[in-house]
Design an enzyme around this catalytic site. Structure first.
Site, PDB file in Angstrom:
ATOM      1  N   SER A 152     163.642   1.006  56.633  1.00  0.00           N
ATOM      2  CA  SER A 152     162.635   0.018  56.245  1.00  0.00           C
ATOM      3  C   SER A 152     161.256   0.445  56.738  1.00  0.00           C
ATOM      4  O   SER A 152     161.132   1.066  57.793  1.00  0.00           O
ATOM      5  CB  SER A 152     162.999  -1.330  56.878  1.00  0.00           C
ATOM      6  OG  SER A 152     161.895  -2.208  56.830  1.00  0.00           O
ATOM      7  N   TYR A 175     157.622  -1.856  51.470  1.00  0.00           N
ATOM      8  CA  TYR A 175     156.999  -3.109  51.045  1.00  0.00           C
ATOM      9  C   TYR A 175     155.523  -2.783  50.895  1.00  0.00           C
ATOM     10  O   TYR A 175     154.868  -2.483  51.896  1.00  0.00           O
ATOM     11  CB  TYR A 175     157.105  -4.182  52.125  1.00  0.00           C
ATOM     12  CG  TYR A 175     158.442  -4.832  52.336  1.00  0.00           C
ATOM     13  CD1 TYR A 175     159.073  -5.538  51.322  1.00  0.00           C
ATOM     14  CD2 TYR A 175     159.048  -4.795  53.587  1.00  0.00           C
ATOM     15  CE1 TYR A 175     160.285  -6.171  51.543  1.00  0.00           C
ATOM     16  CE2 TYR A 175     160.259  -5.429  53.820  1.00  0.00           C
ATOM     17  CZ  TYR A 175     160.871  -6.111  52.791  1.00  0.00           C
ATOM     18  OH  TYR A 175     162.060  -6.738  53.022  1.00  0.00           O
ATOM     19  N   THR A 201     160.774  -2.227  47.283  1.00  0.00           N
ATOM     20  CA  THR A 201     161.418  -3.547  47.272  1.00  0.00           C
ATOM     21  C   THR A 201     160.518  -4.543  46.548  1.00  0.00           C
ATOM     22  O   THR A 201     159.352  -4.707  46.905  1.00  0.00           O
ATOM     23  CB  THR A 201     161.706  -4.014  48.715  1.00  0.00           C
ATOM     24  OG1 THR A 201     162.609  -3.078  49.307  1.00  0.00           O
ATOM     25  CG2 THR A 201     162.336  -5.398  48.741  1.00  0.00           C
ATOM     26  N   LYS A 276     164.324  -1.690  44.244  1.00  0.00           N
ATOM     27  CA  LYS A 276     165.321  -2.547  44.912  1.00  0.00           C
ATOM     28  C   LYS A 276     164.987  -4.023  44.704  1.00  0.00           C
ATOM     29  O   LYS A 276     163.838  -4.438  44.901  1.00  0.00           O
ATOM     30  CB  LYS A 276     165.330  -2.233  46.416  1.00  0.00           C
ATOM     31  CG  LYS A 276     166.237  -3.127  47.255  1.00  0.00           C
ATOM     32  CD  LYS A 276     166.296  -2.624  48.694  1.00  0.00           C
ATOM     33  CE  LYS A 276     167.277  -3.407  49.546  1.00  0.00           C
ATOM     34  NZ  LYS A 276     166.705  -4.629  50.120  1.00  0.00           N
ATOM     35  N   HIS A 300     168.626  -9.244  48.306  1.00  0.00           N
ATOM     36  CA  HIS A 300     168.120  -9.213  49.678  1.00  0.00           C
ATOM     37  C   HIS A 300     169.104  -9.886  50.639  1.00  0.00           C
ATOM     38  O   HIS A 300     168.711 -10.514  51.623  1.00  0.00           O
ATOM     39  CB  HIS A 300     166.751  -9.893  49.748  1.00  0.00           C
ATOM     40  CG  HIS A 300     165.766  -9.194  50.636  1.00  0.00           C
ATOM     41  ND1 HIS A 300     164.762  -8.394  50.160  1.00  0.00           N
ATOM     42  CD2 HIS A 300     165.633  -9.168  51.990  1.00  0.00           C
ATOM     43  CE1 HIS A 300     164.047  -7.925  51.171  1.00  0.00           C
ATOM     44  NE2 HIS A 300     164.565  -8.380  52.297  1.00  0.00           N
TER      45      HIS A 300
HETATM   46  C1  FMN Z   1     167.698  -8.893  59.200  1.00  0.00           C
HETATM   47  C2  FMN Z   1     167.448  -8.294  57.850  1.00  0.00           C
HETATM   48  C3  FMN Z   1     166.288  -7.576  57.644  1.00  0.00           C
HETATM   49  C4  FMN Z   1     166.060  -6.983  56.403  1.00  0.00           C
HETATM   50  N1  FMN Z   1     164.943  -6.203  56.228  1.00  0.00           N
HETATM   51  C5  FMN Z   1     164.731  -5.606  55.035  1.00  0.00           C
HETATM   52  C6  FMN Z   1     163.623  -4.741  54.854  1.00  0.00           C
HETATM   53  O1  FMN Z   1     162.852  -4.497  55.761  1.00  0.00           O
HETATM   54  N2  FMN Z   1     163.452  -4.186  53.622  1.00  0.00           N
HETATM   55  C7  FMN Z   1     164.308  -4.433  52.573  1.00  0.00           C
HETATM   56  O2  FMN Z   1     164.109  -3.911  51.474  1.00  0.00           O
HETATM   57  N3  FMN Z   1     165.385  -5.222  52.742  1.00  0.00           N
HETATM   58  C8  FMN Z   1     165.625  -5.799  53.940  1.00  0.00           C
HETATM   59  N4  FMN Z   1     166.733  -6.567  54.116  1.00  0.00           N
HETATM   60  C9  FMN Z   1     167.703  -6.690  53.012  1.00  0.00           C
HETATM   61  C10 FMN Z   1     168.713  -5.545  53.074  1.00  0.00           C
HETATM   62  O3  FMN Z   1     168.140  -4.329  52.692  1.00  0.00           O
HETATM   63  C11 FMN Z   1     169.882  -5.793  52.122  1.00  0.00           C
HETATM   64  O4  FMN Z   1     169.383  -6.031  50.835  1.00  0.00           O
HETATM   65  C12 FMN Z   1     170.775  -6.950  52.547  1.00  0.00           C
HETATM   66  O5  FMN Z   1     170.904  -7.014  53.945  1.00  0.00           O
HETATM   67  C13 FMN Z   1     172.144  -6.777  51.907  1.00  0.00           C
HETATM   68  O6  FMN Z   1     172.955  -7.879  52.139  1.00  0.00           O
HETATM   69  P1  FMN Z   1     174.056  -7.942  53.305  1.00  0.00           P
HETATM   70  O7  FMN Z   1     173.297  -8.122  54.575  1.00  0.00           O
HETATM   71  O8  FMN Z   1     174.863  -9.125  52.938  1.00  0.00           O
HETATM   72  O9  FMN Z   1     174.814  -6.644  53.283  1.00  0.00           O
HETATM   73  C14 FMN Z   1     166.988  -7.153  55.351  1.00  0.00           C
HETATM   74  C15 FMN Z   1     168.157  -7.870  55.579  1.00  0.00           C
HETATM   75  C16 FMN Z   1     168.402  -8.423  56.815  1.00  0.00           C
HETATM   76  C17 FMN Z   1     169.697  -9.150  57.037  1.00  0.00           C
END
Ligand code: FMN
Length: 403
Positions: A152, A175, A201, A276, A300
């Protein structure tokens, strides 16, 4: 307590007891939803894990309340978060028998790179909130398991340090801010560090209503001011990818972003571009029209809008829209090898893990993530064997159907 509950587990597992109403009540009392472990059993070593939910319980027990809330939260009443799990039940498997699966091979390719497995690590920001070694521990685990890692851009460690810890390039997730020059500086830095793929994203451009996070913050009575200053730009100081970019928190709102941004990004970088956050065929076609090199189905992890639709339910329409033209990735809700197999059968080329890896990280650091990756790869290999699909290329629509 554990001994009693262990005993009750065996009682509840008895077919006789489980069919009575008291048996069902007992089973409901002692099992977590979706987990095969005792609800209050905490493993003390990664080797003891039976499924990824074992790591979730340890993560919850060791993390500060607010940090766990940040990890667990969905939006509104967690409609999408819930659907990400329950939607898997709408798809059932169709095993094909008597096929030689004495050698199951998970190797595959993605955007021209050879991968040991289609299971990858999704971008999750602020990983120091979950473990002192944050993204570095994640990278070391990705290295020992030879897994693709997506970093990220709101990470707590720099891409240079993460690539050094991984021992190979990672993909860089972006982002954008409302200031193009910030994006450009970050792209140059990621390219210089060796990233060959940027993941844009696009699913959080107008904000998300994280009620559960607010509830957990409210319940956390620690003094958090040492890390969380009230100054609006203070959090950027803990995000090394923004160093020297001139970014401000105000620039993080990007409701004006349109598909023209993707075209501009494509023209501004040597990296391949993955989009994404796609959940519809309409936007899958937009990705193709504006030059995406791959499409990434994601809601997400239920943290964007409360659509109430599971990511696995979005996958078929997106897969149909892009056909074989570009690779297809997916995440949101994947916890078992069976979930991953269903996505591959519905057309995904790779499946990314968000919370599952973070549970491992929070619980045990690098060895926790290693075990999560090892376990899900082993589960996938077992399902492939059972389904009569010895290689990733053998997995297809014949293996899955919808209720
Ligand atoms: C705590 C947290 C922080 C996240 N930070 C980002 C991020 O910085 N950039 C991004 O594209 N997605 C982010 N996501 C989404 C994840 O990339 C991903 O889409 C998501 O966690 C998938 O679902 P799952 O947690 O059920 O496996 C984040 C998710 C969580 C849980």
């Amino acid at each position: 307590m554990i001994a009693r509950r262990t005993f009750l587990k065996y009682l509840a597992a008895s077919p006789l007891l489980a069919t009575t109403s008291s048996g069902r009540a007992l089973a409901a009392e002692i099992f977590d939803e979706g987990s095969s472990s005792l609800a209050d059993y905490l493993i003390t070593s990664p080797a003891d894990a039976l499924d990824v939910f074992d790591f979730q319980r340890v993560a919850q027990s060791v993390l500060p309340v607010a940090h766990y809330g940040y990890l667990a939260t969905g939006t509104d009443g967690n409609e999408t978060l819930t659907a990400n799990r329950t939607a898997f039940d709408r798809f059932y498997l169709r095993p094909l028998r008597m096929i030689d699966t004495s050698r199951v091979n998970l190797a595959t390719t993605l955007l021209g790179s050879a991968l040991k497995s289609p299971i990858a690590i999704a971008p999750v920001g602020s990983q120091n909130a979950f473990h002192a070694d944050g993204e570095l521990a994640m990278a070391r685990a990705a290295g020992t398991r030879d897994a693709l890692q997506i970093l990220s851009n709101v990470s707590t460690r720099s891409i240079e340090d993460v690539i050094a810890a991984r021992g190979a390039p990672v993909w860089f997730q972006l982002y954008p801010t409302s200031d193009w020059s910030v994006t450009e500086k970050m792209l140059r830095r990621a390219e210089r560090a060796g990233a060959e793929v940027v993941v844009l994203t696009v699913d959080l451009n107008s904000g998300s209503n994280r009620v559960m996070l607010g509830q957990y913050i409210r319940a956390d009575d620690r003094d958090c001011s040492a890390c969380h200053s009230t100054h609006p730009d203070a959090w950027l100081e803990r995000k090394p990818m923004y160093d020297g970019t001139g970014a401000t928190t105000a620039g993080f709102d990007t409701p004006g972003m349109t598909w023209a941004f993707l075209e501009r990004l494509k023209g501004a970088t040597t990296m391949k571009v993955v989009v994404k956050g796609i959940v519809t065929a309409d936007d899958a076609r937009n990705c193709l029209n504006y030059g995406a090199d791959a499409v990434y189905v994601s809601n997400h992890g239920g943290r964007a809008e409360a659509s109430g639709r599971g990511a696995i339910e979005s996958l078929p329409e997106v897969a149909a829209a892009i056909g074989e033209r570009v690779p297809l990735l997916v995440d949101s809700g994947f916890r078992r090898g069976t979930d991953i197999f269903k996505a591959l059968a519905l057309g995904a080329d790779a499946v990314c893990l968000g919370r599952a890896c973070i549970w491992g990280l929070a619980a045990f650091g690098q060895p926790g993530v290693e075990k999560v990756l090892q376990m899900l790869n082993a589960e996938l290999a077992m399902v492939m064997g059972q389904m009569g699909a010895p290689s990733i290329a053998d997995i297809g629509s014949q293996h899955v159907a919808m209720r």
